[in-house]
Motif scaffolding. Structure first.
Motif, PDB file in Angstrom:
ATOM      1  N   LEU A 179       7.775  65.067 140.231  1.00 31.20           N
ATOM      2  CA  LEU A 179       6.697  65.401 141.164  1.00 31.20           C
ATOM      3  C   LEU A 179       6.476  66.902 141.253  1.00 31.20           C
ATOM      4  CD1 LEU A 179       7.625  62.827 143.931  1.00 31.20           C
ATOM      5  CD2 LEU A 179       5.509  62.812 142.589  1.00 31.20           C
ATOM      6  N   SER A 180       7.584  67.653 141.244  1.00 31.20           N
ATOM      7  CA  SER A 180       7.457  69.106 141.322  1.00 31.20           C
ATOM      8  C   SER A 180       6.764  69.638 140.074  1.00 31.20           C
ATOM      9  CB  SER A 180       8.856  69.698 141.542  1.00 31.20           C
ATOM     10  OG  SER A 180       9.088  70.815 140.775  1.00 31.20           O
ATOM     11  N   CYS A 181       7.139  69.088 138.913  1.00 30.80           N
ATOM     12  CA  CYS A 181       6.516  69.478 137.647  1.00 30.80           C
ATOM     13  C   CYS A 181       5.024  69.117 137.688  1.00 30.80           C
ATOM     14  CB  CYS A 181       7.229  68.762 136.502  1.00 30.80           C
ATOM     15  SG  CYS A 181       6.689  69.312 134.883  1.00 30.80           S
ATOM     16  N   ALA A 182       4.734  67.904 138.142  1.00 30.62           N
ATOM     17  CA  ALA A 182       3.353  67.422 138.173  1.00 30.62           C
ATOM     18  C   ALA A 182       2.481  68.287 139.084  1.00 30.62           C
ATOM     19  CB  ALA A 182       3.323  65.973 138.656  1.00 30.62           C
ATOM     20  N   ALA A 183       2.999  68.609 140.268  1.00 25.57           N
ATOM     21  CA  ALA A 183       2.204  69.386 141.225  1.00 25.57           C
ATOM     22  C   ALA A 183       1.895  70.773 140.658  1.00 25.57           C
ATOM     23  CB  ALA A 183       2.953  69.494 142.553  1.00 25.57           C
ATOM     24  N   ALA A 184       2.908  71.400 140.029  1.00 31.54           N
ATOM     25  CA  ALA A 184       2.690  72.746 139.477  1.00 31.54           C
ATOM     26  C   ALA A 184       1.721  72.694 138.297  1.00 31.54           C
ATOM     27  CB  ALA A 184       4.022  73.355 139.051  1.00 31.54           C
ATOM     28  N   LEU A 185       1.816  71.656 137.461  1.00 26.30           N
ATOM     29  CA  LEU A 185       0.898  71.544 136.322  1.00 26.30           C
ATOM     30  C   LEU A 185      -0.527  71.275 136.792  1.00 26.30           C
ATOM     31  CD1 LEU A 185       3.033  69.478 133.772  1.00 26.30           C
ATOM     32  CD2 LEU A 185       2.332  71.871 133.561  1.00 26.30           C
TER      33      LEU A 185
ATOM     34  N   HIS B 125      -4.285  73.413 136.385  1.00 25.98           N
ATOM     35  CA  HIS B 125      -5.455  72.746 135.776  1.00 25.98           C
ATOM     36  C   HIS B 125      -5.116  71.818 134.615  1.00 25.98           C
ATOM     37  CE1 HIS B 125      -7.602  75.295 138.475  1.00 25.98           C
ATOM     38  NE2 HIS B 125      -7.089  76.368 137.894  1.00 25.98           N
ATOM     39  N   CYS B 126      -3.898  71.314 134.559  1.00 21.99           N
ATOM     40  CA  CYS B 126      -3.586  70.264 133.585  1.00 21.99           C
ATOM     41  C   CYS B 126      -3.995  68.923 134.210  1.00 21.99           C
ATOM     42  CB  CYS B 126      -2.087  70.216 133.294  1.00 21.99           C
ATOM     43  SG  CYS B 126      -1.485  71.703 132.461  1.00 21.99           S
ATOM     44  N   GLN B 127      -4.277  67.942 133.355  1.00 27.51           N
ATOM     45  CA  GLN B 127      -4.560  66.588 133.857  1.00 27.51           C
ATOM     46  C   GLN B 127      -3.268  65.788 133.753  1.00 27.51           C
ATOM     47  OE1 GLN B 127      -8.195  64.697 132.412  1.00 27.51           O
ATOM     48  NE2 GLN B 127      -8.712  66.686 131.536  1.00 27.51           N
ATOM     49  N   VAL B 128      -2.697  65.489 134.904  1.00 27.36           N
ATOM     50  CA  VAL B 128      -1.349  64.930 134.928  1.00 27.36           C
ATOM     51  C   VAL B 128      -1.371  63.458 135.310  1.00 27.36           C
ATOM     52  CG1 VAL B 128       0.951  65.192 135.926  1.00 27.36           C
ATOM     53  CG2 VAL B 128      -0.508  67.192 135.658  1.00 27.36           C
TER      54      VAL B 128
ATOM     55  N   THR C  17      -1.467  63.348 146.158  1.00 31.09           N
ATOM     56  CA  THR C  17      -2.566  64.072 145.510  1.00 31.09           C
ATOM     57  C   THR C  17      -2.434  64.023 143.979  1.00 31.09           C
ATOM     58  OG1 THR C  17      -1.300  66.108 145.714  1.00 31.09           O
ATOM     59  CG2 THR C  17      -2.937  65.676 147.433  1.00 31.09           C
ATOM     60  N   LEU C  18      -1.596  63.117 143.496  1.00 30.02           N
ATOM     61  CA  LEU C  18      -1.350  63.021 142.049  1.00 30.02           C
ATOM     62  C   LEU C  18      -1.702  61.622 141.560  1.00 30.02           C
ATOM     63  CD1 LEU C  18       2.138  64.786 142.172  1.00 30.02           C
ATOM     64  CD2 LEU C  18       0.109  65.711 141.024  1.00 30.02           C
TER      65      LEU C  18
END
Ligand SMILES: Cc1cc2nc3c(=O)[nH]c(=O)nc-3n(C[C@H](O)[C@H](O)[C@H](O)COP(=O)(O)OP(=O)(O)OC[C@H]3O[C@@H](n4cnc5c(N)ncnc54)[C@H](O)[C@@H]3O)c2cc1C
Length: 329
Positions: A20-26, A30-33, A124-125
């Motif tokens: 989740l931490s990786c996803a939020a930062a990506l 502006h990456c599509q996660v 939000t992911l």
């Protein structure tokens, strides 16, 4: 980074706190996660068992926030009402019979349960729950993930991130990245037996939590003493890693027959109800200090507590560090 897309598509396997931490930062970059998790929801080992009128955190018990970046994140969680400081009265029971009071350490918990920060982050992911990934394949147009039934998912991804415990990472990497698979296979993870106890009224043991340095138990805690908890009085017992490994194949009733007397020695009466949970991969026996692994050539990354010290804080930092590596920061 070899990824040319301006908004790369990133698949993250594992929606524990590292994923989740990786996803939020990506996503902020502006990456599509897209996150995939085999469980019903996010949080991984920051987990809570809930039943009729009771609840109990049976994985991570509390977390520290020493790193400035993680402190800032926990402050955001506090502001959102999904985490708070826990100020328990803590004892230490030593092998020589000594009982001492532990000094106050800053401890945080999710509120109203340990899963709350993960649920908040995931809101939000894009998360696909109940989605176990069984294999990865590198194809011309990117990474292809295979579902539990072996069927390939439709989409390709530019980048794949494995945010799962080491043994599960080793299995997924075997065919596509043997060197990383060997590294993950070398990280032994130890089990932990947990017991959740319910009582009709609060226990008067004189402490809210205890480190136990004798016998089968290593930690006991009054879950009901944590902030924001509702429902009936509940206590959590964790057995030591050595004891858990030695008894890992027993059933819950056999575990209860051994751990409840150990709790009784600390003053704990027989519960009205109990349940047991076997964690096969609770914590890495020797946590590595890689923080995370990024293989730019393959567009593949690994993060998780096993790479960075075995705690919630370490897992969050691992995920964030991987996002920074992916973005070339
Ligand atoms: C009993 C116990 C007590 C603990 N106590 C503490 C403590 O007091 N303080 C502390 O800081 N830490 C504690 N920890 C450790 C802490 O829980 C972990 O360090 C942290 O939660 C790890 O986060 P993670 O994201 O790396 O992994 P996880 O939380 O394990 O997340 C990995 C996710 O990957 C998913 N997954 C796995 N394989 C697949 C697959 N093939 N496909 C899709 N999804 C998959 C899983 O379902 C899981 O959600 C404890 C852990 C346990 C088990």
């Amino acid at each position: 980074m070899i990824i040319s897309a301006t908004s790369p598509q990133v698949a993250i396997i594992g929606a524990g706190i590292a994923g989740l931490s990786c996803a939020a930062a990506l996503q902020d970059a502006h990456c599509q996660v897209t996150l995939f998790d085999k469980s019903h929801g996010p949080a991984g080992r920051m987990s809570t068992r809930q039943g009729d009128g009771w609840q109990c955190d049976h994985g991570a018990q509390y977390f520290t926030a020493r790193d400035p970046g993680f402190r800032a994140e926990v402050a955001r969680w506090e502001q959102a009402g999904v985490a708070a400081q826990w100020r328990p009265e803590v004892r230490r029971f030593d092998a020589d019979g000594t009982v001492s009071r532990c000094s106050a350490t800053e401890r945080f918990v999710g509120t109203p349960r340990m899963t709350a920060p993960a649920t908040w982050l995931a809101s939000t992911l894009e998360l696909h729950a109940d989605s176990a990934i069984s294999a990865l394949r590198r194809e011309k147009s990117g990474w292809r993930l295979h579902a539990q039934d072996g069927e390939p998912l439709e989409r390709h991804f530019d980048v794949v991130v494995l945010a799962v415990p080491a043994p599960q990472a080793a299995r997924l990497l075997r065919d596509v990245a043997p060197r990383h698979a060997a590294l993950a296979a070398g990280a032994t993870m130890e089990g932990c037996w947990a017991m959740m106890l319910q009582y009709p009224a609060p226990l008067a043991l004189g402490f809210d939590a205890a480190f136990v340095n004798r016998g089968a138990l290593r930690w006991v805690a009054r879950d009901s003493a944590k902030p924001g908890r509702v429902g009936s009085e509940s206590w959590l017992l964790h057995a030591s890693a050595e004891w858990s490994e030695a008894h890992i194949e027993l059933d819950g009733a056999s575990i209860a027959a051994l751990l409840l007397p150990a709790f009784a020695q600390l003053g704990g009466p027989a519960p009205e109800r109990w349940s047991a949970h076997r964690w096969r991969y609770a914590k890495a026996a020797q946590a590595r200090d890689d923080v995370c692994i990024w293989d730019g050539g393959q567009a593949m990354g690994l993060c998780g507590d096993w790479l960075n010290g075995g705690t919630v804080e370490a897992a969050w930092l691992s995920g964030r560090a991987l996002a920074q590596r992916i973005c070339g920061a």
